[in-house]
Scaffold this motif. Structure first.
Motif, PDB file in Angstrom:
ATOM      1  N   ILE A  47       0.838  -1.210   0.000  1.00 47.22           N
ATOM      2  CA  ILE A  47       0.000   0.000   0.000  1.00 47.22           C
ATOM      3  C   ILE A  47       0.866   1.250   0.000  1.00 47.22           C
ATOM      4  O   ILE A  47       0.645   2.185  -0.776  1.00 47.22           O
ATOM      5  N   ARG A  48       1.871   1.272   0.869  1.00 49.85           N
ATOM      6  CA  ARG A  48       2.666   2.484   1.053  1.00 49.85           C
ATOM      7  C   ARG A  48       3.668   2.721  -0.078  1.00 49.85           C
ATOM      8  O   ARG A  48       3.970   3.872  -0.404  1.00 49.85           O
ATOM      9  N   ASN A  49       4.182   1.656  -0.663  1.00 55.69           N
ATOM     10  CA  ASN A  49       5.254   1.818  -1.643  1.00 55.69           C
ATOM     11  C   ASN A  49       4.808   1.665  -3.092  1.00 55.69           C
ATOM     12  O   ASN A  49       5.481   2.175  -3.993  1.00 55.69           O
ATOM     13  N   VAL A  50       3.705   0.964  -3.319  1.00 55.31           N
ATOM     14  CA  VAL A  50       3.253   0.717  -4.688  1.00 55.31           C
ATOM     15  C   VAL A  50       1.893   1.345  -4.950  1.00 55.31           C
ATOM     16  O   VAL A  50       1.740   2.182  -5.854  1.00 55.31           O
ATOM     17  N   PHE A  51       0.899   0.978  -4.141  1.00 53.10           N
ATOM     18  CA  PHE A  51      -0.466   1.403  -4.456  1.00 53.10           C
ATOM     19  C   PHE A  51      -0.636   2.916  -4.360  1.00 53.10           C
ATOM     20  O   PHE A  51      -1.360   3.519  -5.168  1.00 53.10           O
TER      21      PHE A  51
ATOM     22  N   VAL B  16       0.515   4.222  -7.624  1.00 52.13           N
ATOM     23  CA  VAL B  16      -0.432   3.881  -8.681  1.00 52.13           C
ATOM     24  C   VAL B  16      -1.636   4.807  -8.630  1.00 52.13           C
ATOM     25  O   VAL B  16      -2.151   5.273  -9.656  1.00 52.13           O
ATOM     26  N   LEU B  17      -2.099   5.101  -7.414  1.00 54.59           N
ATOM     27  CA  LEU B  17      -3.278   5.945  -7.217  1.00 54.59           C
ATOM     28  C   LEU B  17      -3.053   7.353  -7.767  1.00 54.59           C
ATOM     29  O   LEU B  17      -3.991   8.006  -8.241  1.00 54.59           O
TER      30      LEU B  17
ATOM     31  N   MET C 242      -3.330   0.492   7.964  1.00 53.06           N
ATOM     32  CA  MET C 242      -3.454   0.335   6.513  1.00 53.06           C
ATOM     33  C   MET C 242      -4.742   0.938   5.964  1.00 53.06           C
ATOM     34  O   MET C 242      -5.157   0.608   4.860  1.00 53.06           O
ATOM     35  N   LYS C 243      -5.389   1.778   6.737  1.00 52.87           N
ATOM     36  CA  LYS C 243      -6.576   2.464   6.250  1.00 52.87           C
ATOM     37  C   LYS C 243      -6.141   3.605   5.348  1.00 52.87           C
ATOM     38  O   LYS C 243      -5.653   4.636   5.799  1.00 52.87           O
ATOM     39  N   GLU C 244      -6.259   3.383   4.071  1.00 58.07           N
ATOM     40  CA  GLU C 244      -5.786   4.330   3.069  1.00 58.07           C
ATOM     41  C   GLU C 244      -6.866   4.534   2.016  1.00 58.07           C
ATOM     42  O   GLU C 244      -7.735   3.672   1.816  1.00 58.07           O
ATOM     43  N   PRO C 245      -6.834   5.651   1.299  1.00 57.68           N
ATOM     44  CA  PRO C 245      -7.789   5.874   0.209  1.00 57.68           C
ATOM     45  C   PRO C 245      -7.701   4.764  -0.831  1.00 57.68           C
ATOM     46  O   PRO C 245      -6.609   4.338  -1.221  1.00 57.68           O
TER      47      PRO C 245
ATOM     48  N   ARG D  19       4.959   0.900 -12.225  1.00 53.82           N
ATOM     49  CA  ARG D  19       4.740   1.140 -13.662  1.00 53.82           C
ATOM     50  C   ARG D  19       3.875   0.056 -14.282  1.00 53.82           C
ATOM     51  O   ARG D  19       2.978   0.344 -15.090  1.00 53.82           O
ATOM     52  N   THR D  20       4.125  -1.194 -13.910  1.00 56.01           N
ATOM     53  CA  THR D  20       3.379  -2.305 -14.493  1.00 56.01           C
ATOM     54  C   THR D  20       1.908  -2.226 -14.134  1.00 56.01           C
ATOM     55  O   THR D  20       1.029  -2.404 -14.998  1.00 56.01           O
ATOM     56  N   LEU D  21       1.607  -1.975 -12.850  1.00 57.88           N
ATOM     57  CA  LEU D  21       0.204  -1.883 -12.450  1.00 57.88           C
ATOM     58  C   LEU D  21      -0.489  -0.694 -13.112  1.00 57.88           C
ATOM     59  O   LEU D  21      -1.657  -0.787 -13.512  1.00 57.88           O
ATOM     60  N   ALA D  22       0.219   0.413 -13.243  1.00 53.19           N
ATOM     61  CA  ALA D  22      -0.368   1.573 -13.914  1.00 53.19           C
ATOM     62  C   ALA D  22      -0.671   1.242 -15.373  1.00 53.19           C
ATOM     63  O   ALA D  22      -1.727   1.639 -15.907  1.00 53.19           O
TER      64      ALA D  22
END
Length: 420
Positions: A248-252, A255-256, A279-282, A357-360
């Motif tokens: 969540i903190r390093n990738v998502f 991506v967001l 881990m409560k994140e947007p 980059r891949t997820l985006a």
């Protein structure tokens, strides 16, 4: 053929990788063979549901109470470092278990015995020579400790240091624990490499875990896929909570920034509130414990595997692939999938930046995840269904039980020459 599974805990319900493997094999092999089960059971407790399900597939089910555990102390802590056998195998020493094993071998004319995990291997001495004896250990303990000490950032620093101190003694223990077995069964090639380097046994066989391809399958159209939804399937009460937090903190988060509509579904058992609050994140949604994970998987456009370990077979990846989903993860997460190819059956990444980059690109429609998901599903159905895995096991049994003259190996001769 009569096959006996000797396990350190009941294989049902299949809530972890070892139980998944054992229960899957029992269920598939029971269609063509007589299957027996001898298992330890914590506190001597077994539920009627466990017995009912296991007796559907096993001609005999025997549970033996696990001996009471001794309290941990400074002395046991030192023993874990210097004499790991005392801490990891000794708690399973039971005269009653040995008697039950000898009785089953004599009364049921057992031909093949699976010893699940290193903890049950000392019971080899109770088995007659004319039985084919297999140490089915899933993963190399040496490799597991090395991963925890050197790679797995989810562990506290002191525990990683402890694993590093234990590693030499664990390697020595594993070097000698499997001698006397006809074969050692592991689920990944990396474990094969480590055991060969240790000189643990001249015959180490790689047969992967399987997945229930009838239960996990592509959606029939009843669930609408969210184009911008990423899924992570895990039991978040353990190390997976750390991996989720890292992801969540390093990738998502990154991506967001590029894909504001992105959503992350954390599918599986929810961790305790303090961990969950971190881990409560947007854009992040928890399913919590659900009776059926399949609709939640099908809602996702792609699945991810941020697991930081190189050993073993990751069952959650196999589930995603069987469900017709492309899986994005560290390249080493897919090493146990011998027949899988990067960008054909999965998407492997090497760095955090590449993960982002891949997820985006996936969520932006630049990578055809439908093609990859379809190819992954076909591969799993052909190579990693439980029927396919059971067939590979049966081939191993036949090769181990036939001697050079082509007759059944009833004298206990150890035959390796015909293996390449």
């Amino acid at each position: 053929m009569t096959i006996l599974f000797v396990t350190d805990r009941p294989p049902y319900p299949p809530t972890d990788g070892v139980a998944v493997k054992t229960f899957g094999l029992i269920r598939s092999l029971s269609k063509r063979h007589t299957v027996l089960l001898l298992s330890f059971c914590a506190d001597g407790a077994q539920t009627s549901d466990q017995l009912t399900v296991l007796r559907k597939f096993c001609a005999a089910v025997t549970f033996v109470p696990l001996p009471p555990r001794t309290r941990r102390s400074l002395v046991t802590g030192v023993q874990r470092v210097l004499m790991p056998y005392t801490c990891y195998a000794a708690p399973y020493q039971s005269e009653e278990f040995g008697i039950a094993l000898r009785r089953l071998c004599s009364e049921r004319h057992v031909e093949v015995i699976h010893f699940d995990m290193i903890y049950t291997t000392p019971y080899l001495k109770h088995v007659p020579q004319n039985c084919t004896r297999i140490a089915s250990i899933n993963d190399s303990m040496t490799l597991g400790f090395a991963n925890e000490a050197l790679r797995d950032a989810s562990l506290p620093g002191l525990r990683r240091i402890s694993r590093l101190l234990q590693l030499p003694a664990i390697s020595l223990m594993e070097r000698y624990a499997y001698r006397g077995f006809d074969a050692v069964h592991v689920v990944a090639r990396e474990d094969l490499r480590v055991l060969r380097a240790l000189g643990a046994n001249p015959k180490v066989v790689v047969i992967p875990n399987g997945v229930d391809t009838e239960y996990f399958a592509p959606d029939d159209g009843s669930v609408r896929t969210d184009t911008f939804r990423v899924g992570y399937l895990a039991d978040f009460s353990g190390a997976a909570a750390f991996y989720a937090k890292w992801f969540i903190r390093n990738v998502f988060r990154e991506v967001l920034k590029e894909i504001p509509a992105a959503r992350l579904s954390l599918i599986g058992k929810t961790p305790l509130s303090p961990v969950q609050n971190q881990m409560k994140e947007p854009g992040v949604e928890w399913t919590g414990t659900v009776a059926d994970v399949r609709p939640h998987i099908q809602r996702c456009a792609v699945m991810v595997s941020p697991v930081m370990k190189t050993c073993g077979f990751l069952n959650k990846i196999a589930i995603g692939m069987a469900s017709g989903k492309a899986v994005v993860g560290w390249k080493y997460n897919f090493s146990a999938f011998k027949h899988a190819r990067n960008h054909e059956h999965y998407i492997g990444v090497s760095t955090t930046g590449e993960f982002v980059r891949t997820l985006a690109e996936v969520l932006g429609g630049k990578i055809d995840v439908h093609r990859i998901g379809d190819s992954a599903c076909r591969l799993v159905r052909e190579e990693y269904s439980w029927e396919s895995v059971a067939s590979q096991m049966e081939t191993m049994y036949r090769r181990l039980r036939i001697n050079g003259s082509g007759q059944p190996n009833t004298r206990g001769d150890r035959v390796y020459a015909h293996w390449n």
